[in-house]
Write a protein that holds these residues in place. Sequence first.
Motif, PDB file in Angstrom:
ATOM      1  N   THR A 257       1.075  -1.161  -0.291  1.00  9.99           N
ATOM      2  CA  THR A 257       0.184  -0.255  -0.234  1.00  9.99           C
ATOM      3  C   THR A 257       0.619   1.246   0.269  1.00  9.99           C
TER       4      THR A 257
ATOM      5  N   LYS B  99      -7.366  -3.598   1.382  1.00 12.41           N
ATOM      6  CA  LYS B  99      -6.634  -3.137   2.161  1.00 12.41           C
ATOM      7  C   LYS B  99      -6.381  -1.266   1.479  1.00 12.41           C
ATOM      8  N   LEU B 100      -6.366  -1.450   0.903  1.00 11.93           N
ATOM      9  CA  LEU B 100      -6.761   0.370   0.083  1.00 11.93           C
ATOM     10  C   LEU B 100      -7.297   1.036   0.267  1.00 11.93           C
TER      11      LEU B 100
ATOM     12  N   HIS C 272      -7.555   1.866   4.121  1.00 13.04           N
ATOM     13  CA  HIS C 272      -6.414   2.990   3.909  1.00 13.04           C
ATOM     14  C   HIS C 272      -7.435   4.658   3.992  1.00 13.04           C
TER      15      HIS C 272
ATOM     16  N   LYS D 290      -5.127   6.922  -1.466  1.00 12.55           N
ATOM     17  CA  LYS D 290      -4.604   5.529  -2.559  1.00 12.55           C
ATOM     18  C   LYS D 290      -6.179   5.594  -3.502  1.00 12.55           C
TER      19      LYS D 290
END
Length: 276
Positions: free
Chosen positions: A58, A90-91, A94, A103
Amino acid sequence: MSTDKPKIKIAILDLYDGIANEGMRGFREILERYKAKHDLNLSYEVFDVRRKAQVPGTNFDAYISSGGPGSPIDSEGTEWEKKYFRLIDKLEAHNESDSTNKKHVFFVCHSFQLMCRKYGVGEIGLRRSPSFGILPVHLTEEGKQDQVFQNLYDPFYTVDSRSWQVISPDLARFEQLGMKLLALEKERPHVDLPRAMMAIRFNDYFIATQFHPEADPLGIKTMLLREEKKDEVINEHGEAKYKEMLRRLDDPDKIAHTQSTIIPNFLDEAILSVEV
Protein backbone atom coordinates in the motif's frame (compact mmCIF):
# COMPACT_ATOMS: atom_id res chain seq x y z
CA MET A 1 16.05 23.72 2.70
CA SER A 2 15.76 20.80 0.29
CA THR A 3 14.36 21.52 -3.15
CA ASP A 4 14.02 17.85 -4.00
CA LYS A 5 10.72 17.07 -5.66
CA PRO A 6 8.52 14.61 -3.82
CA LYS A 7 8.77 11.05 -5.12
CA ILE A 8 5.60 9.79 -6.78
CA LYS A 9 5.28 6.02 -7.17
CA ILE A 10 2.69 4.37 -9.39
CA ALA A 11 1.92 0.63 -9.37
CA ILE A 12 0.72 -0.98 -12.60
CA LEU A 13 -1.16 -4.22 -11.96
CA ASP A 14 -0.69 -6.40 -15.05
CA LEU A 15 -3.66 -8.77 -15.48
CA TYR A 16 -2.73 -9.92 -19.00
CA ASP A 17 -1.48 -13.31 -17.78
CA GLY A 18 1.55 -13.18 -20.07
CA ILE A 19 -0.55 -12.61 -23.22
CA ALA A 20 0.93 -10.14 -25.75
CA ASN A 21 -0.99 -6.87 -25.68
CA GLU A 22 -0.86 -3.14 -26.44
CA GLY A 23 -2.25 -2.09 -23.05
CA MET A 24 0.88 -2.21 -20.93
CA ARG A 25 2.82 -0.12 -23.45
CA GLY A 26 -0.07 2.37 -23.49
CA PHE A 27 0.08 2.83 -19.71
CA ARG A 28 3.85 3.28 -19.74
CA GLU A 29 3.69 5.88 -22.51
CA ILE A 30 0.98 7.88 -20.74
CA LEU A 31 3.01 7.88 -17.52
CA GLU A 32 6.22 8.90 -19.30
CA ARG A 33 4.43 11.74 -21.10
CA TYR A 34 2.75 12.89 -17.89
CA LYS A 35 6.06 12.82 -16.01
CA ALA A 36 7.77 14.94 -18.69
CA LYS A 37 4.87 17.38 -19.10
CA HIS A 38 4.67 18.15 -15.36
CA ASP A 39 8.41 17.70 -14.66
CA LEU A 40 7.75 15.17 -11.91
CA ASN A 41 9.94 12.81 -9.93
CA LEU A 42 7.64 9.94 -10.94
CA SER A 43 8.43 6.24 -11.19
CA TYR A 44 6.29 3.18 -11.78
CA GLU A 45 6.58 -0.53 -11.14
CA VAL A 46 4.77 -3.36 -12.94
CA PHE A 47 3.35 -6.35 -11.00
CA ASP A 48 2.52 -9.60 -12.85
CA VAL A 49 -0.66 -10.33 -10.90
CA ARG A 50 -2.17 -13.30 -12.71
CA ARG A 51 0.86 -15.23 -13.91
CA LYS A 52 3.12 -14.74 -10.88
CA ALA A 53 0.61 -13.67 -8.19
CA GLN A 54 2.65 -10.49 -7.65
CA VAL A 55 0.80 -7.77 -5.75
CA PRO A 56 2.18 -4.43 -4.53
CA GLY A 57 1.94 -3.10 -1.01
CA THR A 58 0.00 0.00 0.00
CA ASN A 59 3.06 2.24 -0.26
CA PHE A 60 2.33 3.52 -3.79
CA ASP A 61 0.65 6.85 -4.47
CA ALA A 62 -1.67 5.55 -7.19
CA TYR A 63 -2.54 2.25 -8.89
CA ILE A 64 -3.57 1.32 -12.43
CA SER A 65 -5.09 -2.14 -12.90
CA SER A 66 -5.09 -3.42 -16.49
CA GLY A 67 -7.38 -5.35 -18.77
CA GLY A 68 -6.72 -8.98 -19.60
CA PRO A 69 -7.97 -12.10 -21.37
CA GLY A 70 -10.51 -14.68 -20.37
CA SER A 71 -13.37 -14.99 -17.93
CA PRO A 72 -13.73 -12.58 -15.01
CA ILE A 73 -15.72 -15.30 -13.20
CA ASP A 74 -13.54 -18.42 -13.49
CA SER A 75 -10.71 -16.88 -11.43
CA GLU A 76 -12.84 -16.81 -8.28
CA GLY A 77 -10.96 -18.45 -5.40
CA THR A 78 -7.58 -18.53 -7.19
CA GLU A 79 -4.50 -17.51 -5.22
CA TRP A 80 -3.76 -14.49 -7.39
CA GLU A 81 -7.30 -13.18 -7.14
CA LYS A 82 -7.38 -13.58 -3.36
CA LYS A 83 -4.18 -11.54 -3.13
CA TYR A 84 -5.57 -8.96 -5.56
CA PHE A 85 -8.77 -8.43 -3.58
CA ARG A 86 -6.82 -8.34 -0.29
CA LEU A 87 -4.88 -5.41 -1.73
CA ILE A 88 -8.11 -3.67 -2.80
CA ASP A 89 -9.55 -4.19 0.70
CA LYS A 90 -6.41 -2.71 2.29
CA LEU A 91 -6.53 0.32 -0.01
CA GLU A 92 -10.22 0.78 0.79
CA ALA A 93 -9.53 0.60 4.53
CA HIS A 94 -6.67 3.07 4.15
CA ASN A 95 -8.92 5.51 2.27
CA GLU A 96 -11.62 5.23 4.94
CA SER A 97 -9.09 6.02 7.68
CA ASP A 98 -7.95 9.48 8.77
CA SER A 99 -4.85 9.19 6.59
CA THR A 100 -4.44 12.18 4.30
CA ASN A 101 -2.56 10.46 1.45
CA LYS A 102 -5.50 8.70 -0.17
CA LYS A 103 -4.80 5.89 -2.65
CA HIS A 104 -6.45 6.30 -6.06
CA VAL A 105 -7.00 3.30 -8.34
CA PHE A 106 -7.98 3.15 -12.01
CA PHE A 107 -9.44 -0.21 -13.12
CA VAL A 108 -9.57 -1.13 -16.84
CA CYS A 109 -11.79 -3.70 -18.62
CA HIS A 110 -11.00 -7.10 -16.98
CA SER A 111 -10.28 -5.28 -13.70
CA PHE A 112 -13.59 -3.37 -14.09
CA GLN A 113 -15.41 -6.69 -14.44
CA LEU A 114 -13.68 -8.21 -11.38
CA MET A 115 -14.64 -5.18 -9.29
CA CYS A 116 -18.24 -5.31 -10.50
CA ARG A 117 -18.31 -8.94 -9.34
CA LYS A 118 -16.75 -8.00 -5.99
CA TYR A 119 -19.37 -5.33 -5.33
CA GLY A 120 -22.30 -7.15 -6.96
CA VAL A 121 -23.45 -4.20 -9.07
CA GLY A 122 -24.49 -5.90 -12.33
CA GLU A 123 -24.77 -9.08 -14.40
CA ILE A 124 -21.54 -10.49 -15.83
CA GLY A 125 -21.65 -12.76 -18.85
CA LEU A 126 -20.34 -13.55 -22.32
CA ARG A 127 -21.42 -11.28 -25.15
CA ARG A 128 -23.34 -12.83 -28.02
CA SER A 129 -20.31 -11.90 -30.15
CA PRO A 130 -17.06 -10.16 -29.14
CA SER A 131 -17.01 -6.38 -29.27
CA PHE A 132 -13.94 -4.96 -30.95
CA GLY A 133 -13.44 -1.56 -32.52
CA ILE A 134 -13.19 2.19 -32.07
CA LEU A 135 -16.65 2.78 -30.72
CA PRO A 136 -18.67 5.63 -29.20
CA VAL A 137 -19.29 5.75 -25.45
CA HIS A 138 -22.03 7.92 -23.95
CA LEU A 139 -21.62 9.80 -20.68
CA THR A 140 -24.43 9.81 -18.11
CA GLU A 141 -25.32 13.06 -16.32
CA GLU A 142 -23.05 11.99 -13.46
CA GLY A 143 -20.30 11.13 -15.93
CA LYS A 144 -20.46 14.65 -17.38
CA GLN A 145 -19.75 16.02 -13.88
CA ASP A 146 -16.84 13.68 -13.10
CA GLN A 147 -13.41 15.26 -13.17
CA VAL A 148 -11.84 12.23 -14.91
CA PHE A 149 -14.11 12.76 -17.93
CA GLN A 150 -13.65 16.52 -18.22
CA ASN A 151 -12.78 17.83 -21.72
CA LEU A 152 -14.19 14.78 -23.49
CA TYR A 153 -16.82 14.87 -26.21
CA ASP A 154 -20.17 13.17 -25.68
CA PRO A 155 -20.14 10.64 -27.11
CA PHE A 156 -16.38 10.12 -27.09
CA TYR A 157 -14.58 7.34 -28.97
CA THR A 158 -12.40 4.67 -27.46
CA VAL A 159 -11.09 1.16 -28.04
CA ASP A 160 -13.63 -1.43 -26.97
CA SER A 161 -12.40 -5.03 -26.83
CA ARG A 162 -14.65 -7.39 -24.87
CA SER A 163 -15.83 -10.96 -25.04
CA TRP A 164 -17.31 -10.57 -21.55
CA GLN A 165 -19.40 -7.67 -20.28
CA VAL A 166 -21.24 -6.24 -17.30
CA ILE A 167 -24.84 -5.21 -17.97
CA SER A 168 -28.07 -4.49 -16.04
CA PRO A 169 -26.85 -2.15 -13.28
CA ASP A 170 -28.38 -2.89 -9.89
CA LEU A 171 -29.35 0.71 -9.15
CA ALA A 172 -30.44 -0.04 -5.58
CA ARG A 173 -26.98 -1.49 -4.93
CA PHE A 174 -25.35 1.55 -6.56
CA GLU A 175 -27.30 3.81 -4.21
CA GLN A 176 -26.59 1.64 -1.16
CA LEU A 177 -22.84 1.73 -1.84
CA GLY A 178 -22.73 5.37 -3.00
CA MET A 179 -21.46 4.43 -6.47
CA LYS A 180 -22.08 6.31 -9.72
CA LEU A 181 -22.68 4.96 -13.23
CA LEU A 182 -20.67 7.31 -15.46
CA ALA A 183 -20.96 5.92 -19.00
CA LEU A 184 -22.83 3.42 -21.20
CA GLU A 185 -21.99 1.73 -24.50
CA LYS A 186 -23.34 3.08 -27.78
CA GLU A 187 -27.07 3.22 -28.31
CA ARG A 188 -28.34 0.45 -30.57
CA PRO A 189 -32.06 1.14 -31.09
CA HIS A 190 -32.32 -1.67 -33.69
CA VAL A 191 -30.84 -4.28 -31.31
CA ASP A 192 -32.98 -5.51 -28.44
CA LEU A 193 -30.07 -6.09 -26.05
CA PRO A 194 -29.09 -4.24 -22.87
CA ARG A 195 -26.29 -1.67 -23.12
CA ALA A 196 -23.16 -2.48 -21.16
CA MET A 197 -21.99 -0.26 -18.34
CA MET A 198 -18.80 1.41 -19.55
CA ALA A 199 -17.59 3.45 -16.57
CA ILE A 200 -18.29 3.45 -12.83
CA ARG A 201 -17.03 5.53 -9.94
CA PHE A 202 -17.00 3.07 -7.06
CA ASN A 203 -16.01 5.76 -4.55
CA ASP A 204 -14.04 9.02 -4.37
CA TYR A 205 -10.77 7.15 -5.07
CA PHE A 206 -11.71 4.12 -7.23
CA ILE A 207 -12.82 4.62 -10.83
CA ALA A 208 -13.19 1.99 -13.57
CA THR A 209 -13.83 1.73 -17.31
CA GLN A 210 -14.91 -1.31 -19.30
CA PHE A 211 -13.14 0.18 -22.35
CA HIS A 212 -9.41 0.86 -22.91
CA PRO A 213 -8.52 4.53 -22.29
CA GLU A 214 -4.81 3.69 -22.58
CA ALA A 215 -5.09 2.60 -26.24
CA ASP A 216 -3.27 4.77 -28.78
CA PRO A 217 -3.76 5.04 -32.56
CA LEU A 218 -0.28 3.81 -33.51
CA GLY A 219 -0.44 0.68 -31.35
CA ILE A 220 -3.93 -0.28 -32.52
CA LYS A 221 -3.09 0.45 -36.16
CA THR A 222 0.05 -1.70 -35.94
CA MET A 223 -2.05 -4.51 -34.50
CA LEU A 224 -4.84 -4.15 -37.11
CA LEU A 225 -2.39 -4.18 -40.02
CA ARG A 226 -0.98 -7.57 -38.99
CA GLU A 227 -2.34 -10.10 -41.45
CA GLU A 228 -3.78 -12.49 -38.84
CA LYS A 229 -5.55 -9.68 -36.94
CA LYS A 230 -6.88 -8.16 -40.17
CA ASP A 231 -8.33 -11.54 -41.20
CA GLU A 232 -9.78 -12.08 -37.72
CA VAL A 233 -11.54 -8.68 -37.67
CA ILE A 234 -12.88 -9.04 -41.22
CA ASN A 235 -14.15 -12.58 -40.53
CA GLU A 236 -15.83 -11.44 -37.29
CA HIS A 237 -17.09 -7.97 -38.26
CA GLY A 238 -16.77 -7.57 -42.06
CA GLU A 239 -14.47 -5.53 -44.30
CA ALA A 240 -16.51 -2.31 -44.03
CA LYS A 241 -16.11 -2.33 -40.23
CA TYR A 242 -12.37 -2.99 -40.59
CA LYS A 243 -11.95 0.02 -42.92
CA GLU A 244 -14.04 2.17 -40.60
CA MET A 245 -11.70 1.29 -37.69
CA LEU A 246 -8.66 2.39 -39.70
CA ARG A 247 -10.38 5.67 -40.63
CA ARG A 248 -11.31 6.38 -37.02
CA LEU A 249 -7.73 5.76 -35.92
CA ASP A 250 -6.59 8.66 -38.10
CA ASP A 251 -9.08 11.08 -36.52
CA PRO A 252 -7.31 13.13 -33.78
CA ASP A 253 -10.68 13.76 -32.05
CA LYS A 254 -11.23 10.06 -31.41
CA ILE A 255 -8.94 7.67 -29.51
CA ALA A 256 -5.92 10.01 -29.55
CA HIS A 257 -8.02 12.56 -27.66
CA THR A 258 -9.38 9.93 -25.27
CA GLN A 259 -5.88 8.59 -24.53
CA SER A 260 -4.53 12.06 -23.77
CA THR A 261 -7.51 12.94 -21.53
CA ILE A 262 -8.88 10.22 -19.23
CA ILE A 263 -5.83 8.72 -17.50
CA PRO A 264 -4.04 12.11 -17.30
CA ASN A 265 -7.19 13.50 -15.62
CA PHE A 266 -7.08 10.57 -13.19
CA LEU A 267 -3.40 11.27 -12.47
CA ASP A 268 -4.20 14.93 -11.82
CA GLU A 269 -6.72 13.80 -9.22
CA ALA A 270 -4.50 11.07 -7.78
CA ILE A 271 -1.18 12.82 -7.41
CA LEU A 272 -1.81 16.54 -7.04
CA SER A 273 -2.20 15.88 -3.33
CA VAL A 274 1.21 14.16 -3.29
CA GLU A 275 2.89 17.17 -4.86
CA VAL A 276 1.56 19.66 -2.33
